[in-house]
Design an enzyme around this catalytic site. Sequence first.
Site, short mmCIF file in Angstrom:
data_model
loop_
_atom_site.label_atom_id
_atom_site.label_comp_id
_atom_site.label_asym_id
_atom_site.label_seq_id
_atom_site.Cartn_x
_atom_site.Cartn_y
_atom_site.Cartn_z
N HIS A 10 0.83 -1.20 0.00
CA HIS A 10 0.00 0.00 0.00
C HIS A 10 0.87 1.25 0.00
O HIS A 10 1.59 1.51 0.95
CB HIS A 10 -0.89 -0.04 1.24
CG HIS A 10 -1.81 1.12 1.40
ND1 HIS A 10 -1.67 2.03 2.43
CD2 HIS A 10 -2.88 1.51 0.67
CE1 HIS A 10 -2.63 2.92 2.33
NE2 HIS A 10 -3.38 2.64 1.28
N ARG A 11 0.83 1.98 -1.11
CA ARG A 11 1.70 3.15 -1.32
C ARG A 11 3.17 2.76 -1.23
O ARG A 11 4.01 3.54 -0.78
CB ARG A 11 1.37 4.27 -0.32
CG ARG A 11 -0.10 4.67 -0.32
CD ARG A 11 -0.42 5.76 0.69
NE ARG A 11 -1.85 5.77 0.98
CZ ARG A 11 -2.43 6.44 1.96
NH1 ARG A 11 -1.68 7.18 2.78
NH2 ARG A 11 -3.73 6.37 2.17
N GLU A 37 0.36 -0.49 -4.65
CA GLU A 37 -0.76 0.43 -4.84
C GLU A 37 -0.21 1.83 -4.72
O GLU A 37 0.67 2.10 -3.90
CB GLU A 37 -1.83 0.18 -3.77
CG GLU A 37 -3.10 1.01 -3.91
CD GLU A 37 -3.04 2.33 -3.14
OE1 GLU A 37 -3.98 3.14 -3.28
OE2 GLU A 37 -2.06 2.56 -2.39
N ASP A 39 -1.19 6.35 -5.72
CA ASP A 39 -2.23 7.33 -5.97
C ASP A 39 -1.75 8.36 -6.97
O ASP A 39 -0.62 8.84 -6.89
CB ASP A 39 -2.59 8.05 -4.66
CG ASP A 39 -2.88 7.08 -3.53
OD1 ASP A 39 -4.01 6.59 -3.45
OD2 ASP A 39 -1.95 6.81 -2.74
N HIS A 52 -0.83 10.95 -2.27
CA HIS A 52 -2.15 10.56 -1.79
C HIS A 52 -3.06 11.74 -1.48
O HIS A 52 -4.19 11.82 -1.96
CB HIS A 52 -2.04 9.68 -0.54
CG HIS A 52 -3.38 9.30 0.03
ND1 HIS A 52 -4.01 10.06 0.99
CD2 HIS A 52 -4.20 8.26 -0.25
CE1 HIS A 52 -5.18 9.50 1.29
NE2 HIS A 52 -5.32 8.42 0.56
N GLU A 114 -4.60 4.21 -8.19
CA GLU A 114 -5.84 4.84 -7.74
C GLU A 114 -5.91 6.26 -8.28
O GLU A 114 -5.01 7.07 -8.03
CB GLU A 114 -5.94 4.87 -6.22
CG GLU A 114 -7.22 5.56 -5.75
CD GLU A 114 -7.35 5.72 -4.25
OE1 GLU A 114 -8.15 6.57 -3.82
OE2 GLU A 114 -6.65 4.99 -3.52
N LYS A 116 -7.07 9.71 -7.85
CA LYS A 116 -7.52 10.50 -6.71
C LYS A 116 -8.37 11.68 -7.19
O LYS A 116 -7.96 12.83 -7.14
CB LYS A 116 -6.33 10.98 -5.90
CG LYS A 116 -5.56 9.90 -5.19
CD LYS A 116 -6.36 9.27 -4.06
CE LYS A 116 -6.62 10.29 -2.96
NZ LYS A 116 -7.34 9.68 -1.80
N ASP A 234 0.63 -1.94 4.47
CA ASP A 234 1.82 -1.09 4.56
C ASP A 234 3.07 -1.92 4.83
O ASP A 234 4.18 -1.41 4.73
CB ASP A 234 1.65 -0.08 5.70
CG ASP A 234 0.49 0.88 5.48
OD1 ASP A 234 0.09 1.07 4.32
OD2 ASP A 234 -0.02 1.43 6.47
#
Length: 242
Positions: A10-11, A37, A39, A52, A114, A116, A234
Site C-alpha cells: 500500500h503506497r 498500490e 495514488d 495521496h 488509484e 484520486k 503497509d
Amino acid sequence: MHQSISIYAHRGLSGRYPENTMDAFQAALEAGAQGIELDVQLSKDGQMVIIHDEKINRTTDGTGYVKDFSYAELRQFDAGSWFNPVFANQYIPTLEEVFKWATKDGNQLIINVELKNDVIRYEGLEEKVLSLLYRYRLQDRVILSSFNPESVKRLRELDANMKIGYLILGIHKNAVKIAENIGANAIHCEEAFALSQYGKEAISAGFPLRIYTVNEASKFKVLFEAGAEVIMTDYPDLPLEK
C-alpha cells in the site's frame, strides 16, 4: 493459503519508507510483494504525480494543493523527512517514472493506480492514465481504481478490457449494484465489508475483493478464507500465517 491470493504494498512499503516514493516501491519489490498500490493526481501543468493527499502538507515540507503547483515546483519539495530524517530529499515521482521502473528486467509487479479524483475532479485524468499505460504496454499489469463512480464509469467507456476496481468505504450495502452499473469488475474495500454478508454477495456476484489496508498478519488468514483476492498492506514483508 490459497495460491491465488496476492499481497500488494500500500503506497509501496509505506510502513518502513515514506509513502508513494520510489524508495518505497523498490523496497516493496525487494520484499517480495506481488503488487504495489499508488495514488495519482494532476499538477498545475497536467503532469501525473504520485501523492495521496490533495494537499502536500502531510507528506512534504511544503503547503498547499497539488493542483496549484507545476511539477517542477512539486519536485523541489522534500517528500521523505516527514517520515524519517534519513529519507531527506525524497521527492514526489511521476506516474511515468513509476511505469519506466516497472518495465525494468526483474520487475513484474502488478500496479494498482488509484485515481484520486473523488475530492478534486481532475478533468482528463482517465484519458491521461490510460494513454500512458498503453505507451508502456502495461495493460496486463495495471489495475485502475477510484472512489468516484463517474470516474470508474468513464474508464470503462474508454477501455472495455481494463481491470477496474470500485473503491468503497465501510459496509456499503449498494456496492455490487453500483459496481455493475458503472462497469467495475472488482470491489476494493475495507475488512468490514469483506467479512460482511455484502462481501459474500459481492464474491458470489463475480466481483473479486481487494482489501485495504490490513497491517496485522493475524488478519490475513481470515481474509484469505473469506475469499479475498488481494490484501493491501503497509507491511508486505510481514510473515504470513500458514
